[in-house]
Design a protein around this motif. Structure first.
Motif, PDB file in Angstrom:
ATOM      1  N   LYS A  79      -8.232   2.406  -6.675  1.00 49.00           N
ATOM      2  CA  LYS A  79      -8.453   2.865  -5.302  1.00 49.00           C
ATOM      3  C   LYS A  79      -7.417   2.257  -4.349  1.00 49.00           C
ATOM      4  O   LYS A  79      -6.967   1.121  -4.541  1.00 49.00           O
ATOM      5  CB  LYS A  79      -9.858   2.481  -4.847  1.00 49.00           C
ATOM      6  N   LEU A  80      -7.088   3.023  -3.313  1.00 48.03           N
ATOM      7  CA  LEU A  80      -6.121   2.555  -2.313  1.00 48.03           C
ATOM      8  C   LEU A  80      -6.739   2.654  -0.914  1.00 48.03           C
ATOM      9  O   LEU A  80      -6.357   3.506  -0.119  1.00 48.03           O
ATOM     10  CB  LEU A  80      -4.834   3.380  -2.383  1.00 48.03           C
ATOM     11  N   PRO A  81      -7.686   1.785  -0.607  1.00 46.30           N
ATOM     12  CA  PRO A  81      -8.273   1.822   0.733  1.00 46.30           C
ATOM     13  C   PRO A  81      -7.238   1.442   1.785  1.00 46.30           C
ATOM     14  O   PRO A  81      -6.539   0.442   1.660  1.00 46.30           O
ATOM     15  CB  PRO A  81      -9.394   0.778   0.649  1.00 46.30           C
ATOM     16  N   GLY A  82      -7.116   2.268   2.792  1.00 51.39           N
ATOM     17  CA  GLY A  82      -6.174   1.961   3.868  1.00 51.39           C
ATOM     18  C   GLY A  82      -4.801   2.579   3.698  1.00 51.39           C
ATOM     19  O   GLY A  82      -3.881   2.255   4.452  1.00 51.39           O
ATOM     20  N   LEU A  83      -4.632   3.493   2.744  1.00 49.60           N
ATOM     21  CA  LEU A  83      -3.311   4.095   2.546  1.00 49.60           C
ATOM     22  C   LEU A  83      -2.871   4.883   3.775  1.00 49.60           C
ATOM     23  O   LEU A  83      -1.726   4.753   4.222  1.00 49.60           O
ATOM     24  CB  LEU A  83      -3.323   5.010   1.314  1.00 49.60           C
ATOM     25  N   THR A 143      -7.771   9.072  -2.383  1.00 48.57           N
ATOM     26  CA  THR A 143      -7.213   7.799  -2.850  1.00 48.57           C
ATOM     27  C   THR A 143      -8.207   6.639  -2.774  1.00 48.57           C
ATOM     28  O   THR A 143      -7.967   5.598  -3.381  1.00 48.57           O
ATOM     29  CB  THR A 143      -5.951   7.439  -2.040  1.00 48.57           C
ATOM     30  N   GLU A 144      -9.303   6.827  -2.046  1.00 46.56           N
ATOM     31  CA  GLU A 144     -10.277   5.744  -1.912  1.00 46.56           C
ATOM     32  C   GLU A 144     -11.504   5.928  -2.800  1.00 46.56           C
ATOM     33  O   GLU A 144     -12.229   4.966  -3.049  1.00 46.56           O
ATOM     34  CB  GLU A 144     -10.715   5.622  -0.449  1.00 46.56           C
ATOM     35  N   ASN A 145     -11.731   7.148  -3.297  1.00 48.69           N
ATOM     36  CA  ASN A 145     -12.946   7.423  -4.065  1.00 48.69           C
ATOM     37  C   ASN A 145     -12.693   7.663  -5.548  1.00 48.69           C
ATOM     38  O   ASN A 145     -13.588   8.077  -6.273  1.00 48.69           O
ATOM     39  CB  ASN A 145     -13.663   8.654  -3.482  1.00 48.69           C
ATOM     40  N   ARG A 146     -11.495   7.416  -6.009  1.00 44.97           N
ATOM     41  CA  ARG A 146     -11.162   7.687  -7.405  1.00 44.97           C
ATOM     42  C   ARG A 146     -11.458   6.467  -8.278  1.00 44.97           C
ATOM     43  O   ARG A 146     -11.656   5.360  -7.775  1.00 44.97           O
ATOM     44  CB  ARG A 146      -9.690   8.076  -7.525  1.00 44.97           C
ATOM     45  N   ALA A 180      -7.338  10.315   2.356  1.00 45.27           N
ATOM     46  CA  ALA A 180      -8.112   9.080   2.272  1.00 45.27           C
ATOM     47  C   ALA A 180      -9.213   9.201   1.225  1.00 45.27           C
ATOM     48  O   ALA A 180      -9.414   8.296   0.404  1.00 45.27           O
ATOM     49  CB  ALA A 180      -8.709   8.740   3.643  1.00 45.27           C
ATOM     50  N   SER A 218      -0.990  11.827  -5.632  1.00 42.15           N
ATOM     51  CA  SER A 218      -2.449  12.029  -5.669  1.00 42.15           C
ATOM     52  C   SER A 218      -2.831  13.456  -6.030  1.00 42.15           C
ATOM     53  O   SER A 218      -4.022  13.760  -6.163  1.00 42.15           O
ATOM     54  CB  SER A 218      -3.063  11.661  -4.315  1.00 42.15           C
ATOM     55  N   MET A 267       0.820  -1.202   0.000  1.00 36.54           N
ATOM     56  CA  MET A 267       0.000   0.000   0.000  1.00 36.54           C
ATOM     57  C   MET A 267       0.859   1.260   0.000  1.00 36.54           C
ATOM     58  O   MET A 267       0.622   2.200  -0.769  1.00 36.54           O
ATOM     59  CB  MET A 267      -0.923  -0.009   1.223  1.00 36.54           C
TER      60      MET A 267
END
Length: 223
Positions: A155-159, A147-150, A144, A186, A76
């Motif tokens: 997506k990178l959940p938990g970055l 990176t999680e909603n793109r 968050a 980002s 991640m």
């Protein structure tokens, strides 16, 4: 000359491939192997990163390899600052295998340039964990969301929690540089207040150029 060094320099090379990779590296990426191209880039650090910065790639990688972090966290924080073409998941390979390959390619290049090269010892902990964690907390919700909603890159959940783990369990210096790479990759807008906090921490680490206004996307105000 780049202000980057170590693993954050390597991830920067993977962000914007046409501008950063050599013709040979692009050919390897397209025709042969993503990992092969990455190893060529790691070897190039020995000539492209001014001394002593190029020696720190091995230090950064060794710290992650010896860390208690699981493979998902390591992946991640790497993908957070690098182009998705250099995601080990694409090759169904573990992040630790990738890191071991990077270390070997870097060390071979160092010893080709200097047969007597010995990796430098670990640097002492500067004791800045709390300060780095505070800077991350200041932009954590927006990073968050970005990176999680793109849609693309993936997506990178938990970055953000992964970056925090690096700071807490591995090294505040490396964690801060990987955090800055994630901000840059980002294109997250950074307001003056957060930017001043980054400058203060960067000055304490001794690399103010990494948080200069031309490096980050600093704006007069953020939504």
């Amino acid at each position: 000359m780049t202000a980057e060094f170590g693993l954050s320099w390597l991830s920067m090379q993977c962000d914007g491939l046409e501008q950063t990779l050599t013709v040979a590296e692009l050919d390897c990426l397209v025709e042969s192997s993503r990992k092969g191209a990455l190893l060529m880039i790691a070897a190039r650090s020995v000539t492209d990163v001014p001394a002593p910065g190029h020696t720190l790639l091995g230090r950064d990688v060794r710290r992650l390899l010896e860390s208690p972090l699981d493979d998902a966290v390591l992946r991640m924080v790497w993908v957070g600052g690098a182009d998705s073409a250099f995601d080990p998941d694409w090759d169904k390979e573990s992040m630790r295998d990738w890191l071991a390959g990077i270390e070997a390619a870097w060390l071979d290049a160092e010893r080709l340039a200097d047969p007597g090269f010995v990796p430098p010892p670990p640097a002492p902990d500067p004791g800045l964990r709390a300060a780095v964690l505070e800077t991350i907390d200041g932009v954590a919700p927006r990073l968050a969301a970005a990176t999680e909603n793109r849609v693309w890159p993936p997506k990178l959940p938990g970055l953000v929690p992964a970056l925090t783990e690096v700071v807490e369990s591995v090294d505040a210096d490396l964690g801060f540089r990987l955090f800055l790479r994630a901000l840059k990759a980002s294109a997250l807008p950074v307001g003056p207040r957060d930017h001043q906090a980054f400058l203060a921490v960067g000055a304490r680490f001794g690399y103010p150029d990494l948080v200069a206004e031309g490096y980050l996307h600093v704006v007069p105000a953020v939504p």
